[in-house]
Design a protein around this motif. Structure first.
Motif, PDB file in Angstrom:
ATOM      1  N   MET A   1       0.846  -1.165   0.000  1.00 47.08           N
ATOM      2  CA  MET A   1       0.000   0.000   0.000  1.00 47.08           C
ATOM      3  C   MET A   1       0.898   1.237   0.000  1.00 47.08           C
ATOM      4  O   MET A   1       1.883   1.287   0.734  1.00 47.08           O
ATOM      5  N   ILE A   2       0.556   2.223  -0.840  1.00 39.70           N
ATOM      6  CA  ILE A   2       1.370   3.430  -0.908  1.00 39.70           C
ATOM      7  C   ILE A   2       1.120   4.300   0.321  1.00 39.70           C
ATOM      8  O   ILE A   2       0.096   4.189   0.990  1.00 39.70           O
ATOM      9  N   ASP A   3       2.060   5.179   0.602  1.00 41.35           N
ATOM     10  CA  ASP A   3       1.991   6.082   1.735  1.00 41.35           C
ATOM     11  C   ASP A   3       0.873   7.107   1.537  1.00 41.35           C
ATOM     12  O   ASP A   3       0.616   7.548   0.410  1.00 41.35           O
ATOM     13  N   VAL A   4       0.239   7.499   2.615  1.00 40.16           N
ATOM     14  CA  VAL A   4      -0.859   8.475   2.570  1.00 40.16           C
ATOM     15  C   VAL A   4      -0.393   9.805   1.981  1.00 40.16           C
ATOM     16  O   VAL A   4      -1.124  10.446   1.221  1.00 40.16           O
ATOM     17  N   ASP A   5       0.824  10.224   2.297  1.00 42.77           N
ATOM     18  CA  ASP A   5       1.333  11.485   1.753  1.00 42.77           C
ATOM     19  C   ASP A   5       1.468  11.421   0.236  1.00 42.77           C
ATOM     20  O   ASP A   5       1.184  12.400  -0.461  1.00 42.77           O
ATOM     21  N   ILE A   6       1.883  10.274  -0.289  1.00 42.46           N
ATOM     22  CA  ILE A   6       1.969  10.094  -1.744  1.00 42.46           C
ATOM     23  C   ILE A   6       0.564  10.103  -2.339  1.00 42.46           C
ATOM     24  O   ILE A   6       0.318  10.737  -3.373  1.00 42.46           O
ATOM     25  N   ALA A   7      -0.374   9.426  -1.688  1.00 43.28           N
ATOM     26  CA  ALA A   7      -1.759   9.414  -2.167  1.00 43.28           C
ATOM     27  C   ALA A   7      -2.327  10.837  -2.198  1.00 43.28           C
ATOM     28  O   ALA A   7      -3.024  11.212  -3.142  1.00 43.28           O
ATOM     29  N   ARG A   8      -2.030  11.622  -1.186  1.00 47.04           N
ATOM     30  CA  ARG A   8      -2.502  13.014  -1.147  1.00 47.04           C
ATOM     31  C   ARG A   8      -1.895  13.825  -2.294  1.00 47.04           C
ATOM     32  O   ARG A   8      -2.574  14.606  -2.948  1.00 47.04           O
ATOM     33  N   ARG A   9      -0.596  13.614  -2.559  1.00 50.75           N
ATOM     34  CA  ARG A   9       0.044  14.328  -3.676  1.00 50.75           C
ATOM     35  C   ARG A   9      -0.587  13.947  -5.010  1.00 50.75           C
ATOM     36  O   ARG A   9      -0.809  14.807  -5.867  1.00 50.75           O
ATOM     37  N   LEU A  10      -0.895  12.657  -5.184  1.00 58.33           N
ATOM     38  CA  LEU A  10      -1.567  12.220  -6.408  1.00 58.33           C
ATOM     39  C   LEU A  10      -2.915  12.913  -6.554  1.00 58.33           C
ATOM     40  O   LEU A  10      -3.265  13.403  -7.633  1.00 58.33           O
ATOM     41  N   ARG A  11      -3.668  12.966  -5.466  1.00 60.21           N
ATOM     42  CA  ARG A  11      -4.974  13.650  -5.485  1.00 60.21           C
ATOM     43  C   ARG A  11      -4.806  15.125  -5.833  1.00 60.21           C
ATOM     44  O   ARG A  11      -5.511  15.655  -6.690  1.00 60.21           O
ATOM     45  N   ASP A  12      -3.854  15.771  -5.171  1.00 56.62           N
ATOM     46  CA  ASP A  12      -3.654  17.209  -5.374  1.00 56.62           C
ATOM     47  C   ASP A  12      -3.178  17.538  -6.789  1.00 56.62           C
ATOM     48  O   ASP A  12      -3.401  18.649  -7.268  1.00 56.62           O
ATOM     49  N   LEU A  13      -2.535  16.579  -7.446  1.00 56.97           N
ATOM     50  CA  LEU A  13      -2.097  16.771  -8.828  1.00 56.97           C
ATOM     51  C   LEU A  13      -3.181  16.396  -9.835  1.00 56.97           C
ATOM     52  O   LEU A  13      -2.953  16.469 -11.038  1.00 56.97           O
ATOM     53  N   GLY A  14      -4.342  15.995  -9.338  1.00 58.44           N
ATOM     54  CA  GLY A  14      -5.480  15.786 -10.227  1.00 58.44           C
ATOM     55  C   GLY A  14      -5.797  14.359 -10.604  1.00 58.44           C
ATOM     56  O   GLY A  14      -6.554  14.132 -11.551  1.00 58.44           O
ATOM     57  N   LEU A  15      -5.270  13.364  -9.879  1.00 54.81           N
ATOM     58  CA  LEU A  15      -5.641  11.984 -10.181  1.00 54.81           C
ATOM     59  C   LEU A  15      -7.122  11.806  -9.871  1.00 54.81           C
ATOM     60  O   LEU A  15      -7.542  11.961  -8.723  1.00 54.81           O
ATOM     61  N   PRO A  16      -7.940  11.521 -10.880  1.00 50.85           N
ATOM     62  CA  PRO A  16      -9.379  11.395 -10.639  1.00 50.85           C
ATOM     63  C   PRO A  16      -9.724  10.102  -9.904  1.00 50.85           C
ATOM     64  O   PRO A  16      -9.069   9.082 -10.083  1.00 50.85           O
ATOM     65  N   TRP A  17     -10.760  10.177  -9.086  1.00 49.20           N
ATOM     66  CA  TRP A  17     -11.229   9.011  -8.347  1.00 49.20           C
ATOM     67  C   TRP A  17     -12.734   8.894  -8.483  1.00 49.20           C
ATOM     68  O   TRP A  17     -13.473   9.798  -8.106  1.00 49.20           O
ATOM     69  N   GLU A  18     -13.166   7.788  -9.022  1.00 50.61           N
ATOM     70  CA  GLU A  18     -14.573   7.409  -9.047  1.00 50.61           C
ATOM     71  C   GLU A  18     -14.707   6.283  -8.032  1.00 50.61           C
ATOM     72  O   GLU A  18     -14.378   5.138  -8.334  1.00 50.61           O
ATOM     73  N   PRO A  19     -15.132   6.587  -6.798  1.00 55.09           N
ATOM     74  CA  PRO A  19     -15.169   5.564  -5.747  1.00 55.09           C
ATOM     75  C   PRO A  19     -15.927   4.307  -6.176  1.00 55.09           C
ATOM     76  O   PRO A  19     -17.012   4.390  -6.752  1.00 55.09           O
ATOM     77  N   ALA A  20     -15.309   3.164  -5.918  1.00 52.16           N
ATOM     78  CA  ALA A  20     -15.896   1.876  -6.271  1.00 52.16           C
ATOM     79  C   ALA A  20     -15.618   0.874  -5.156  1.00 52.16           C
ATOM     80  O   ALA A  20     -14.662   1.029  -4.386  1.00 52.16           O
ATOM     81  N   GLU A  21     -16.450  -0.141  -5.090  1.00 54.65           N
ATOM     82  CA  GLU A  21     -16.283  -1.181  -4.081  1.00 54.65           C
ATOM     83  C   GLU A  21     -14.860  -1.742  -4.140  1.00 54.65           C
ATOM     84  O   GLU A  21     -14.323  -1.997  -5.211  1.00 54.65           O
ATOM     85  N   GLY A  22     -14.244  -1.882  -2.981  1.00 52.68           N
ATOM     86  CA  GLY A  22     -12.888  -2.394  -2.882  1.00 52.68           C
ATOM     87  C   GLY A  22     -11.828  -1.304  -2.787  1.00 52.68           C
ATOM     88  O   GLY A  22     -10.678  -1.597  -2.469  1.00 52.68           O
ATOM     89  N   ASP A  23     -12.198  -0.052  -3.066  1.00 47.53           N
ATOM     90  CA  ASP A  23     -11.231   1.039  -2.961  1.00 47.53           C
ATOM     91  C   ASP A  23     -10.898   1.300  -1.499  1.00 47.53           C
ATOM     92  O   ASP A  23     -11.765   1.240  -0.631  1.00 47.53           O
ATOM     93  N   ARG A  24      -9.623   1.611  -1.250  1.00 48.35           N
ATOM     94  CA  ARG A  24      -9.170   1.935   0.105  1.00 48.35           C
ATOM     95  C   ARG A  24      -8.992   3.443   0.219  1.00 48.35           C
ATOM     96  O   ARG A  24      -8.614   4.110  -0.742  1.00 48.35           O
ATOM     97  N   PHE A  25      -9.231   3.951   1.418  1.00 50.88           N
ATOM     98  CA  PHE A  25      -9.037   5.368   1.674  1.00 50.88           C
ATOM     99  C   PHE A  25      -8.781   5.584   3.150  1.00 50.88           C
ATOM    100  O   PHE A  25      -8.989   4.703   3.972  1.00 50.88           O
ATOM    101  N   THR A  26      -8.306   6.772   3.464  1.00 51.56           N
ATOM    102  CA  THR A  26      -8.167   7.191   4.843  1.00 51.56           C
ATOM    103  C   THR A  26      -8.903   8.506   5.000  1.00 51.56           C
ATOM    104  O   THR A  26      -9.230   9.159   4.005  1.00 51.56           O
TER     105      THR A  26
END
Length: 144
Positions: free
Chosen positions: A1-26
């Motif tokens: 699992m990738i680090d939360v800080d990396i996930a936040r950077r991906l989000r902030d750079l515009g990685l789109p997310w369409e929430p689906a069953e099985g997706d992990r989040f914090t």
């Protein structure tokens, strides 16, 4: 699992997310950022609030006393396959090699119009995430 800080950077750079069953989040608050949740029809489901805002509802979760949170309070932690898919046509290759110290290293090769780039990491999902960060940063700076 990738680090939360990396996930936040991906989000902030515009990685789109369409929430689906099985997706992990914090949940991006200090007390919960180390706790990982998974979207599941049995526990956490995407929903809509009174004003139409996207929410995550927690079904029967008395442990945290959460009913729902707004989607923008969540940080998606994409899986390896989701990171690879997000790279799209820029993903050229994944290979493993040994570092000079003997550790296994995963290498993601990105193809580009002028050159290819290699991103190395000890964990495969970190290599994919690093490659995606490079791609999104270049896009944000108009380089791709």
């Amino acid at each position: 699992m990738i680090d939360v800080d990396i996930a936040r950077r991906l989000r902030d750079l515009g990685l789109p997310w369409e929430p689906a069953e099985g997706d992990r989040f914090t949940i991006d608050v200090p007390d919960l950022r180390e706790q990982t949740f998974m979207l599941s029809s049995m526990v956490v489901e995407p929903a809509r609030g009174r004003r139409g805002e996207p929410l995550f509802t927690f079904n029967g979760t008395t442990e945290w006393a959460l009913d729902s949170i707004e989607e923008d309070e969540a940080v998606w932690i994409p899986r390896e396959d989701q990171l690879r898919e997000a790279l799209g046509e820029h993903f050229a290759q994944l290979r493993c090699e040994r570092s000079a110290s003997g550790h296994l290293v995963h290498v993601v090769t990105l193809s580009g119009p002028e050159e290819s780039r290699e991103i190395r990491a000890r964990k495969v999902e970190d290599a994919y995430a690093g490659a995606l960060l490079v791609q999104l940063e270049e896009r944000a700076h108009g380089m791709s």
